[in-house]
Design a protein around this motif. Sequence first.
Motif, PDB file in Angstrom:
ATOM      1  N   ARG A  13       0.863  -1.177   0.000  1.00  0.00           N
ATOM      2  CA  ARG A  13       0.000   0.000   0.000  1.00  0.00           C
ATOM      3  C   ARG A  13       0.901   1.229   0.000  1.00  0.00           C
ATOM      4  N   TYR A  14       0.696   2.129  -0.961  1.00  0.00           N
ATOM      5  CA  TYR A  14       1.497   3.363  -0.957  1.00  0.00           C
ATOM      6  C   TYR A  14       1.135   4.189   0.270  1.00  0.00           C
ATOM      7  N   PRO A  15       2.138   4.865   0.878  1.00  0.00           N
ATOM      8  CA  PRO A  15       1.841   5.676   2.064  1.00  0.00           C
ATOM      9  C   PRO A  15       0.730   6.670   1.758  1.00  0.00           C
ATOM     10  N   CYS A  20      -4.822  -1.047  -1.354  1.00  0.00           N
ATOM     11  CA  CYS A  20      -3.547  -1.655  -1.688  1.00  0.00           C
ATOM     12  C   CYS A  20      -3.320  -1.541  -3.199  1.00  0.00           C
ATOM     13  N   ALA A  21      -2.110  -1.157  -3.586  1.00  0.00           N
ATOM     14  CA  ALA A  21      -1.775  -1.120  -5.012  1.00  0.00           C
ATOM     15  C   ALA A  21      -1.548  -2.544  -5.512  1.00  0.00           C
ATOM     16  N   VAL A  22      -1.055  -3.403  -4.608  1.00  0.00           N
ATOM     17  CA  VAL A  22      -0.900  -4.829  -4.902  1.00  0.00           C
ATOM     18  C   VAL A  22      -1.417  -5.571  -3.684  1.00  0.00           C
ATOM     19  N   GLY A  39      -2.859  -6.125 -17.554  1.00  0.00           N
ATOM     20  CA  GLY A  39      -3.973  -5.539 -16.819  1.00  0.00           C
ATOM     21  C   GLY A  39      -4.158  -4.094 -17.214  1.00  0.00           C
ATOM     22  N   PRO A  40      -5.327  -3.540 -16.868  1.00  0.00           N
ATOM     23  CA  PRO A  40      -5.603  -2.152 -17.243  1.00  0.00           C
ATOM     24  C   PRO A  40      -4.688  -1.176 -16.502  1.00  0.00           C
ATOM     25  N   SER A  41      -4.635   0.048 -16.991  1.00  0.00           N
ATOM     26  CA  SER A  41      -3.797   1.078 -16.387  1.00  0.00           C
ATOM     27  C   SER A  41      -4.138   1.261 -14.902  1.00  0.00           C
ATOM     28  N   GLY A  42      -3.127   1.302 -14.079  1.00  0.00           N
ATOM     29  CA  GLY A  42      -3.338   1.556 -12.656  1.00  0.00           C
ATOM     30  C   GLY A  42      -3.648   0.311 -11.841  1.00  0.00           C
ATOM     31  N   CYS A  43      -3.532  -0.879 -12.432  1.00  0.00           N
ATOM     32  CA  CYS A  43      -3.912  -2.088 -11.701  1.00  0.00           C
ATOM     33  C   CYS A  43      -2.776  -2.606 -10.824  1.00  0.00           C
ATOM     34  N   GLY A  44      -1.595  -1.982 -10.900  1.00  0.00           N
ATOM     35  CA  GLY A  44      -0.519  -2.374  -9.990  1.00  0.00           C
ATOM     36  C   GLY A  44       0.613  -3.156 -10.636  1.00  0.00           C
ATOM     37  N   LYS A  45       0.733  -3.075 -11.954  1.00  0.00           N
ATOM     38  CA  LYS A  45       1.763  -3.863 -12.644  1.00  0.00           C
ATOM     39  C   LYS A  45       3.164  -3.345 -12.311  1.00  0.00           C
ATOM     40  N   THR A  46       3.346  -2.030 -12.475  1.00  0.00           N
ATOM     41  CA  THR A  46       4.657  -1.448 -12.186  1.00  0.00           C
ATOM     42  C   THR A  46       5.027  -1.664 -10.723  1.00  0.00           C
ATOM     43  N   THR A  47       4.040  -1.483  -9.852  1.00  0.00           N
ATOM     44  CA  THR A  47       4.290  -1.668  -8.428  1.00  0.00           C
ATOM     45  C   THR A  47       4.771  -3.091  -8.153  1.00  0.00           C
ATOM     46  N   THR A  48       4.139  -4.084  -8.807  1.00  0.00           N
ATOM     47  CA  THR A  48       4.553  -5.470  -8.612  1.00  0.00           C
ATOM     48  C   THR A  48       6.021  -5.663  -8.991  1.00  0.00           C
ATOM     49  N   PHE A  83      12.686   0.217 -16.974  1.00  0.00           N
ATOM     50  CA  PHE A  83      11.481   0.975 -16.648  1.00  0.00           C
ATOM     51  C   PHE A  83      10.702   1.388 -17.887  1.00  0.00           C
ATOM     52  N   GLN A  84       9.460   1.819 -17.606  1.00  0.00           N
ATOM     53  CA  GLN A  84       8.544   2.264 -18.645  1.00  0.00           C
ATOM     54  C   GLN A  84       9.199   3.311 -19.549  1.00  0.00           C
ATOM     55  N   LYS A  85       9.785   4.335 -18.918  1.00  0.00           N
ATOM     56  CA  LYS A  85      10.587   5.279 -19.700  1.00  0.00           C
ATOM     57  C   LYS A  85      12.011   4.742 -19.653  1.00  0.00           C
ATOM     58  N   ASP A 160       9.227  -3.244 -17.887  1.00  0.00           N
ATOM     59  CA  ASP A 160       7.977  -2.504 -17.714  1.00  0.00           C
ATOM     60  C   ASP A 160       7.581  -1.853 -19.035  1.00  0.00           C
ATOM     61  N   GLU A 161       6.617  -2.424 -19.711  1.00  0.00           N
ATOM     62  CA  GLU A 161       6.143  -1.934 -21.005  1.00  0.00           C
ATOM     63  C   GLU A 161       7.297  -1.538 -21.914  1.00  0.00           C
ATOM     64  N   PRO A 162       8.156  -2.504 -22.234  1.00  0.00           N
ATOM     65  CA  PRO A 162       9.355  -2.144 -23.000  1.00  0.00           C
ATOM     66  C   PRO A 162       9.035  -1.693 -24.419  1.00  0.00           C
ATOM     67  N   THR A 193       2.594  -5.369 -19.502  1.00  0.00           N
ATOM     68  CA  THR A 193       1.957  -4.731 -20.648  1.00  0.00           C
ATOM     69  C   THR A 193       0.479  -4.529 -20.335  1.00  0.00           C
ATOM     70  N   HIS A 194      -0.136  -3.563 -21.016  1.00  0.00           N
ATOM     71  CA  HIS A 194      -1.589  -3.489 -20.881  1.00  0.00           C
ATOM     72  C   HIS A 194      -2.237  -3.908 -22.199  1.00  0.00           C
ATOM     73  N   ASP A 195      -1.375  -4.452 -23.093  1.00  0.00           N
ATOM     74  CA  ASP A 195      -1.842  -4.844 -24.412  1.00  0.00           C
ATOM     75  C   ASP A 195      -1.959  -6.367 -24.470  1.00  0.00           C
TER      76      ASP A 195
HETATM   77  N1  LIG Z   1       4.206   6.794  -5.827  1.00  0.00           N
HETATM   78  C1  LIG Z   1       2.915   6.517  -5.657  1.00  0.00           C
HETATM   79  N2  LIG Z   1       2.232   7.001  -4.596  1.00  0.00           N
HETATM   80  C2  LIG Z   1       0.930   6.713  -4.419  1.00  0.00           C
HETATM   81  N3  LIG Z   1       0.215   5.947  -5.228  1.00  0.00           N
HETATM   82  C3  LIG Z   1       0.824   5.431  -6.309  1.00  0.00           C
HETATM   83  C4  LIG Z   1       2.193   5.688  -6.583  1.00  0.00           C
HETATM   84  N4  LIG Z   1       2.530   5.043  -7.717  1.00  0.00           N
HETATM   85  C5  LIG Z   1       1.415   4.419  -8.124  1.00  0.00           C
HETATM   86  N5  LIG Z   1       0.390   4.636  -7.284  1.00  0.00           N
HETATM   87  C6  LIG Z   1      -0.975   4.080  -7.389  1.00  0.00           C
HETATM   88  O1  LIG Z   1      -0.893   2.672  -7.285  1.00  0.00           O
HETATM   89  C7  LIG Z   1      -1.713   2.038  -8.235  1.00  0.00           C
HETATM   90  C8  LIG Z   1      -0.909   1.114  -9.105  1.00  0.00           C
HETATM   91  O2  LIG Z   1       0.041   1.848  -9.829  1.00  0.00           O
HETATM   92  P1  LIG Z   1       1.020   1.193 -10.888  1.00  0.00           P
HETATM   93  O3  LIG Z   1       1.979   2.229 -11.323  1.00  0.00           O
HETATM   94  O4  LIG Z   1       1.578  -0.051 -10.315  1.00  0.00           O
HETATM   95  O5  LIG Z   1       0.004   0.848 -12.072  1.00  0.00           O
HETATM   96  P2  LIG Z   1       0.292   0.185 -13.492  1.00  0.00           P
HETATM   97  O6  LIG Z   1      -0.483  -1.076 -13.538  1.00  0.00           O
HETATM   98  O7  LIG Z   1       1.753   0.095 -13.725  1.00  0.00           O
HETATM   99  O8  LIG Z   1      -0.377   1.231 -14.478  1.00  0.00           O
HETATM  100  P3  LIG Z   1       0.084   1.728 -15.925  1.00  0.00           P
HETATM  101  O9  LIG Z   1      -0.308   0.680 -16.909  1.00  0.00           O
HETATM  102  O10 LIG Z   1      -0.714   2.968 -16.133  1.00  0.00           O
HETATM  103  O11 LIG Z   1       1.557   1.963 -15.874  1.00  0.00           O
HETATM  104  C9  LIG Z   1      -2.402   3.152  -9.007  1.00  0.00           C
HETATM  105  O12 LIG Z   1      -3.701   3.306  -8.495  1.00  0.00           O
HETATM  106  C10 LIG Z   1      -1.581   4.371  -8.744  1.00  0.00           C
HETATM  107  O13 LIG Z   1      -2.387   5.506  -8.712  1.00  0.00           O
END
Ligand SMILES: Nc1ncnc2c1ncn2[C@@H]1O[C@H](COP(=O)(O)OP(=O)(O)OP(=O)(O)O)[C@@H](O)[C@H]1O
Lengths: 341, 274
Positions: A13-15, A20-22, A39-48, A83-85, A160-162, A193-195
């Motif tokens: 969970r982000y502070p 929970c992001a994951v 998964g769709p944008s914001g579903c927590g892929k990068t966080t994982t 990373f994504q970028k 991450d989305e290379p 990927t989200h594709d």
């Molecule tokens: N630094 C952060 N602080 C707080 N919340 C964050 C932070 N980074 C991401 N989040 C939140 O955590 C959730 C998951 O983010 P994450 O970046 O893992 O998504 P993603 O699946 O990689 O999305 P995308 O496909 O758009 O890259 C999102 O709801 C996002 O808003």
Amino acid sequence: MGARLELDRLSYRYPGADDCAVADLSLAVEPGEIIALLGPSGCGKTTTLKLIAGLLESEGDVRLDGRSLRSVPPERRHIAMVFQKGLLFEHMDVEANVGFGLRMRRTLKSQIAPRVHRALDQVQMSDFARRRPLELSGGEQQRVALARALVTEPRVLLLDEPLSALDASLRDDMRELLLHLQRDGGHTTVFVTHDQQEAVRLGDRIGLMFAGRLSMYDEPEAFFERPPTRKIAEFFGATNFLEGEYADGVLRTAIGELKLAARVTPGRRTVVIRPESIRLGNGDNAFSARVLECRYLGTGMQYRFAIGSQTVVARLPADVTLTAGETVALQLPPAALWPID
Amino acid sequence: MLAPALVVIGGLFGGGLADALAQSFGWFPALGMHDLELDAWRAVLRDPAILHSLLLTLYVAATTTAISTILAVALALALRGSSARLPMAILHLPITIPYLLAAVGITLLVSQSGLLARVIANLGFIDEPRDFPPLVYDPYAIGIILTYVWKETPFITLITLALLRGAPEELEQVARTLGATRRQCLRHVILPRIMSGLLAAAFVAFAFTFGAFEVPLLLGETSPPTLPVLAWYEYQSLDLADRPTAMAVALIIAIVTGVLAVVLLRLSRRFFNV
Ligand SMILES: Nc1ncnc2c1ncn2[C@@H]1O[C@H](COP(=O)(O)OP(=O)(O)OP(=O)(O)O)[C@@H](O)[C@H]1O
Ligand SMILES: [Mg+2]
């Protein structure tokens, strides 16, 4: 050679965030396997990925070849993340960027140059060794970022989305390159990927995430042929859902009786059929359907039909020419009807 | 669009410089002085006291800048991740206080009759406040340096913070997954990235310290004075014949600062690719 990667009930969970992001994410990747996190944008892929790399302090555990990484800092995990970028170091040229990891780990100077050149060769960027990152295109930057990760010979490679910053043709090239490098190097790879197409083309297995949770983890075919829920079926492009009462081997729906090939327990049931599984013609489950709308897709035609009060979408070969208002016989093959929850 | 701005800047800056140059050569038509002569420059360049002043000024400016910059980087790194308001407010405070007040405050604090001396005497570390080492009007210019450090550290800190926040956190994360420790990240990723901006901020602080006269006037020894104080004395002198000397000294300050600016710019280009 890559390692076996295990995620055991990872949560983060982000502070300051409410959700929970994951959440409670468990999966295993076999040595040398490449899996897609989809998964769709914001579903927590990068966080994982960041949790796997140890960049965020998580609950749960990450294990490499059975060894817990709980107290191992990112720089000692030998898990490289792209990373994504691209995130190249702008104050260094391409060669110095690629050699960064080796220098930080105090590799012998005499070994760095040849390894860097081999890595640049692998991503076909040898001619750019002296360039600065700002003098590269987006695709070139991503290739350098990939080389910078590969050269460290990671036990797990996280991507991450290379391919997201690339145009369609470059994307195909990069995808081939990635697969080639991955098979060659035998890196255990997790890519995000989200594709859905990309996940299918690259992944040995796909982990589908919604809102921080892993909904399904299986081979690509399973997502098309055996989706367990409506949401997953929809994410993979299945659009036709038929509901009815199942008894004695047939599903009684609003449009009539449907024969199913799959075993189903009696009761209220929904089945799904993919647009490309619907055929013109007679046989089991044939219905008279009226053409509502047609659209040219390049690789075929997409039609919307009305069967009684039910609308179905079908994808048919381009040489089939139907006009709106026309009535045809449409077949929903029993083997293509899959029951979902 | 640019033309009016250029006229204003050129007029103020170039005009002032040209006037100072003319006066340093004794050309001062308002007073009926029309002959160009090298007397002032000759006197200034031959005077060993000027060299002392120059060295003192360089010492004060360089020491101040070095201490402030190091403190500022440490502070900025510590404050980088936090969103707390109080440290930021405290940081802004010294910037709003005029140098004159700052100098007075430092005197009250660290002079031999100041607060610190008395506290330490009361605690019994020294017999009486007079035994406290002289930190103002002292040969090492400690009072001056303290005042400037107090004023300039927050300035450089705020700039460094802005620079740090401009660098994405993920840049460090990438470095970590490639095998860099925290310390290596700082050394090889963060510092190089902010270095050119940091050098520029440090240069601004240096140039100010090198050219300002009020703090050394208040807290410094009278002999040797710093260059700006010397220029001020000569400028204030009732004898208008001292005017060319004042201008020559002021121009030395400008030249040293200008040369340093050019050197820094070159260094920045060469090493940091900006
Ligand atoms: N630094 C952060 N602080 C707080 N919340 C964050 C932070 N980074 C991401 N989040 C939140 O955590 C959730 C998951 O983010 P994450 O970046 O893992 O998504 P993603 O699946 O990689 O999305 P995308 O496909 O758009 O890259 C999102 O709801 C996002 O808003
Ligand atoms: Mg992401």
